[in-house]
Every structure is written in structure tokens, then in C-alpha cells.
Design a protein around this motif. Structure first.
Motif: not given
Length: 136
Positions: A27-28, A57-60, A86-89, A107-108
Motif C-alpha cells: 500500500y505504501s 478507497e484502496s484495495h490490494c 480518479v481511480r488509479y490502478e 481512489v482520490h
């Protein structure tokens, strides 16, 4: 598949007692690559800009382990670009760029610095983000 790449070294302290990079490090790394790109390539002013991006939101998903001293190749793209969000992938890979270590997203939501209310993504940032949109 990814429009921007950055190689990030792992550190001695990233390994956990099981001998692999701890899940929190993934995540970091994702957060670091996103913000490094925002500052260097998109011109985000983290200290004085009117708009700031908040992670909502974050996911891994973990696919393989990796250990210090390996470096991680991180691929970044924009999966969805809205008015204020924006959703960064991201894909985290071994240095070979082919072995997937993890896949995730952040997601920011952009908000005004003082009132913390959603605001349009600033034009220069949006223009840079559009370059990272990859059709699926």
C-alpha cells in the motif's frame, strides 16, 4: 497495460518475520508512486495548491511474495476519471516486469484545501491524468 512505470527498491526493514515484504508495504509503495507521479509529472502542489486529493478507497490483491533486496516495478494507469475523483490502478511486478506481485487501486477525491468539499480536478492535473487512461 500501464502508462507509467517506476522502479522502487525494497528496504531491509520492509521484510517481516516471515521473510517477505509485509503487506502494508505494498500500500505504501502504491501511494508513493501515485503521489510521486502527481507531483513530478502532473504538477500537484502539495503545500500550496487549492485542491488536494484525499484517498477514499484502496484495495490490494496479493499474487506472489517478494523480499529485500529485490526492487519492485510499479505500473500506474487511470481506470476511471470523473469530475472530482480518479481511480488509479496499479500493478506491482518483480524487476523482470512480468511476474505479478500484487494488483491494486486507489481512489482520490479532490477537495478544496480549506473547506474539504469536493471540487473539480484542476485542469493541469486532469490533462496529465488523461494521458494515463488506458482502454481495457
Amino acid at each position: 497495460m500501464y502508462a507509467y512505470w517506476e522502479t522502487v527498491p525494497t528496504r531491509w526493514k520492509d521484510n517481516d518475520v516471515y521473510g517477505h515484504v509485509n503487506n502494508a508495504v505494498h500500500y505504501s509503495l502504491m501511494d508513493t508512486v501515485i503521489n510521486n507521479w502527481l507531483i513530478r509529472a502532473a504538477g500537484l502542489d502539495i503545500h500550496g495548491g487549492d485542491a488536494i486529493g484525499l484517498c477514499v478507497e484502496s484495495h490490494c490483491v496479493y499474487k506472489a511474495s517478494i523480499s529485500f533486496p529485490e526492487a519492485i516495478r510499479v505500473g500506474l494507469r487511470v481506470g476511471r476519471l470523473g469530475r472530482s475523483s480518479v481511480r488509479y490502478e496499479l500493478g506491482l511486478f518483480r524487476e523482470d516486469g512480468e511476474t505479478v506481485v500484487a494488483e491494486g487501486h486507489f481512489v482520490h477525491v479532490f477537495v478544496d484545501r480549506d473547506g474539504r468539499r469536493p471540487t473539480d480536478i484542476p485542469v493541469p492535473l486532469r490533462a496529465a491524468m488523461e494521458k494515463l487512461v488506458v482502454a481495457s
